[in-house]
Design a protein around this motif. Sequence first.
Motif, PDB file in Angstrom:
ATOM      1  N   GLY A 180     -19.427 -28.713  11.248  1.00  0.00           N
ATOM      2  CA  GLY A 180     -20.045 -28.242  12.491  1.00  0.00           C
ATOM      3  C   GLY A 180     -21.465 -28.735  12.676  1.00  0.00           C
ATOM      4  O   GLY A 180     -22.015 -29.472  11.846  1.00  0.00           O
ATOM      5  N   PHE A 222     -15.841 -27.724   3.335  1.00  0.00           N
ATOM      6  CA  PHE A 222     -14.564 -27.088   3.614  1.00  0.00           C
ATOM      7  C   PHE A 222     -14.565 -26.733   5.093  1.00  0.00           C
ATOM      8  O   PHE A 222     -15.430 -26.001   5.569  1.00  0.00           O
ATOM      9  CB  PHE A 222     -14.393 -25.824   2.763  1.00  0.00           C
ATOM     10  N   ASP A 223     -13.594 -27.266   5.832  1.00  0.00           N
ATOM     11  CA  ASP A 223     -13.577 -27.044   7.284  1.00  0.00           C
ATOM     12  C   ASP A 223     -12.161 -27.290   7.799  1.00  0.00           C
ATOM     13  O   ASP A 223     -11.407 -28.031   7.156  1.00  0.00           O
ATOM     14  CB  ASP A 223     -14.571 -28.016   7.974  1.00  0.00           C
ATOM     15  N   ARG A 276     -11.567 -29.026  10.282  1.00  0.00           N
ATOM     16  CA  ARG A 276     -11.546 -30.397  10.810  1.00  0.00           C
ATOM     17  C   ARG A 276     -12.570 -31.227  10.052  1.00  0.00           C
ATOM     18  O   ARG A 276     -13.542 -30.701   9.499  1.00  0.00           O
ATOM     19  CB  ARG A 276     -11.860 -30.411  12.309  1.00  0.00           C
ATOM     20  N   ASP A 298      -8.152 -23.915   6.272  1.00  0.00           N
ATOM     21  CA  ASP A 298      -8.593 -22.718   6.990  1.00  0.00           C
ATOM     22  C   ASP A 298      -9.205 -21.759   5.985  1.00  0.00           C
ATOM     23  O   ASP A 298      -8.593 -21.464   4.952  1.00  0.00           O
ATOM     24  CB  ASP A 298      -7.362 -22.084   7.667  1.00  0.00           C
ATOM     25  N   TYR A 337     -17.760 -11.308  19.485  1.00  0.00           N
ATOM     26  CA  TYR A 337     -18.241 -12.254  18.459  1.00  0.00           C
ATOM     27  C   TYR A 337     -19.317 -11.587  17.614  1.00  0.00           C
ATOM     28  O   TYR A 337     -19.272 -11.594  16.388  1.00  0.00           O
ATOM     29  CB  TYR A 337     -18.779 -13.510  19.175  1.00  0.00           C
ATOM     30  N   GLN A 359     -23.695 -27.388  22.135  1.00  0.00           N
ATOM     31  CA  GLN A 359     -23.541 -26.260  23.053  1.00  0.00           C
ATOM     32  C   GLN A 359     -24.785 -25.926  23.852  1.00  0.00           C
ATOM     33  O   GLN A 359     -24.816 -26.072  25.067  1.00  0.00           O
ATOM     34  CB  GLN A 359     -23.170 -24.994  22.263  1.00  0.00           C
TER      35      GLN A 359
HETATM   36  P1  NAD Z   1     -20.022 -25.176  15.122  1.00  0.00           P
HETATM   37  O1  NAD Z   1     -18.910 -24.715  16.023  1.00  0.00           O
HETATM   38  O2  NAD Z   1     -20.674 -26.478  15.423  1.00  0.00           O
HETATM   39  O3  NAD Z   1     -19.511 -25.202  13.610  1.00  0.00           O
HETATM   40  C1  NAD Z   1     -18.632 -24.260  13.091  1.00  0.00           C
HETATM   41  C2  NAD Z   1     -17.665 -24.975  12.158  1.00  0.00           C
HETATM   42  O4  NAD Z   1     -16.769 -23.993  11.617  1.00  0.00           O
HETATM   43  C3  NAD Z   1     -16.787 -26.018  12.876  1.00  0.00           C
HETATM   44  O5  NAD Z   1     -16.866 -27.275  12.223  1.00  0.00           O
HETATM   45  C4  NAD Z   1     -15.381 -25.433  12.786  1.00  0.00           C
HETATM   46  O6  NAD Z   1     -14.356 -26.427  12.661  1.00  0.00           O
HETATM   47  C5  NAD Z   1     -15.491 -24.579  11.527  1.00  0.00           C
HETATM   48  N1  NAD Z   1     -14.478 -23.524  11.486  1.00  0.00           N
HETATM   49  C6  NAD Z   1     -14.145 -22.664  12.488  1.00  0.00           C
HETATM   50  N2  NAD Z   1     -13.125 -21.885  12.102  1.00  0.00           N
HETATM   51  C7  NAD Z   1     -12.825 -22.240  10.820  1.00  0.00           C
HETATM   52  C8  NAD Z   1     -11.852 -21.799   9.894  1.00  0.00           C
HETATM   53  N3  NAD Z   1     -10.966 -20.839  10.197  1.00  0.00           N
HETATM   54  N4  NAD Z   1     -11.810 -22.386   8.665  1.00  0.00           N
HETATM   55  C9  NAD Z   1     -12.679 -23.382   8.342  1.00  0.00           C
HETATM   56  N5  NAD Z   1     -13.616 -23.852   9.204  1.00  0.00           N
HETATM   57  C10 NAD Z   1     -13.680 -23.289  10.428  1.00  0.00           C
HETATM   58  O7  NAD Z   1     -21.073 -23.965  15.106  1.00  0.00           O
HETATM   59  P2  NAD Z   1     -22.607 -23.966  14.602  1.00  0.00           P
HETATM   60  O8  NAD Z   1     -23.463 -23.885  15.804  1.00  0.00           O
HETATM   61  O9  NAD Z   1     -22.823 -25.053  13.612  1.00  0.00           O
HETATM   62  O10 NAD Z   1     -22.667 -22.532  13.902  1.00  0.00           O
HETATM   63  C11 NAD Z   1     -22.680 -22.386  12.483  1.00  0.00           C
HETATM   64  C12 NAD Z   1     -22.925 -20.931  12.126  1.00  0.00           C
HETATM   65  O11 NAD Z   1     -24.167 -20.521  12.669  1.00  0.00           O
HETATM   66  C13 NAD Z   1     -21.892 -19.937  12.642  1.00  0.00           C
HETATM   67  O12 NAD Z   1     -21.650 -18.962  11.646  1.00  0.00           O
HETATM   68  C14 NAD Z   1     -22.575 -19.285  13.828  1.00  0.00           C
HETATM   69  O13 NAD Z   1     -22.109 -17.957  13.994  1.00  0.00           O
HETATM   70  C15 NAD Z   1     -24.018 -19.306  13.366  1.00  0.00           C
HETATM   71  N6  NAD Z   1     -24.995 -19.290  14.455  1.00  0.00           N
HETATM   72  C16 NAD Z   1     -25.088 -20.336  15.323  1.00  0.00           C
HETATM   73  C17 NAD Z   1     -26.054 -20.317  16.338  1.00  0.00           C
HETATM   74  C18 NAD Z   1     -26.208 -21.476  17.312  1.00  0.00           C
HETATM   75  O14 NAD Z   1     -27.016 -21.381  18.230  1.00  0.00           O
HETATM   76  N7  NAD Z   1     -25.499 -22.577  17.143  1.00  0.00           N
HETATM   77  C19 NAD Z   1     -26.913 -19.213  16.467  1.00  0.00           C
HETATM   78  C20 NAD Z   1     -26.789 -18.149  15.551  1.00  0.00           C
HETATM   79  C21 NAD Z   1     -25.828 -18.209  14.548  1.00  0.00           C
END
Ligand code: NAD
Length: 245
Positions: A17, A37-38, A40, A54, A142, A180
């Motif tokens: 991610g 671990f992801d 994708r 997963d 969420y 995003q």
């Molecule tokens: P992202 O969507 O870019 O990354 C999340 C990753 O998790 C993705 O690569 C996805 O494939 C993986 N994933 C989802 N479900 C999964 C599963 N069942 N098994 C394995 N992998 C799985 O999101 P991000 O912005 O990088 O967010 C990372 C973390 O930070 C999250 O926990 C999110 O709650 C937290 N967060 C993000 C923000 C933000 O602004 N982006 C703010 C506060 C907290």
Amino acid sequence: TRIRPSSKRCAVIGGSGFLGRHLVEKLLDKGYTVSVFDIRQSYELPGVTFHQGDLCDKQALLTALQGVSLVFHCASPAPASDDKALFQRVNIQGTQAVLQACTEAGVQKVVLTSSASVVFEGTDIKDGREDLPYAKKPIDYYTQTKIEQEKLVLKACDKEKGLLTVAIRPHGIFGPRDPQLVPILVDTARRGKMKFIIGDGSNLVDFTFVDNVVHGLILAAESLRPESPICGKAYHITNDEPVRF
Ligand code: NAD
């Protein structure tokens, strides 16, 4: 045969991610060996082993966590999703599977990426401290599952069992490859849909540059020792001043 955990061997769950990949790159710079671990795989990098799976699947996790002493958990379904069952499954049951797998694999430290929204009750917070209570009415499902997830991870901190945990709470994260926050804002503005102000234009919102979040996560990991006061605690992370929005 079990591989002995090495302190420089870590796993990043959700490492494909936005935040996860920045974290992986910094960990490599700092001499860590990284397993991602992801569900994708979004890139390839020398020094990184990818495990596609997963996080609700404990067996798949166990394979990826062999020899790992430090786990960063930064996977979540996209907050914009309205799939409650998915949030429940991944953020709650999945986090239980992660903690179980960490215990069984002999992992010593777990660093969770939580969210500052776990304390947000709908009114501005300035200089909010970590002793604020969890939101009684979380802003969305969420966030409700992020609260449950954080509680699970912090409760799992057990010096006797040798598992130490800590959580970092960023709010909106921005930076290169952000899929995003900024792209959605810019797109909404381009489509002329940003003509309304909710409130009087002085609502506060907090953004953190992705490298600062990564810095916080690594500092937390490296400070997490049995005698450390950060064991089992959550920390807000921010740039400096919140932005008026
Ligand atoms: P992202 O969507 O870019 O990354 C999340 C990753 O998790 C993705 O690569 C996805 O494939 C993986 N994933 C989802 N479900 C999964 C599963 N069942 N098994 C394995 N992998 C799985 O999101 P991000 O912005 O990088 O967010 C990372 C973390 O930070 C999250 O926990 C999110 O709650 C937290 N967060 C993000 C923000 C933000 O602004 N982006 C703010 C506060 C907290």
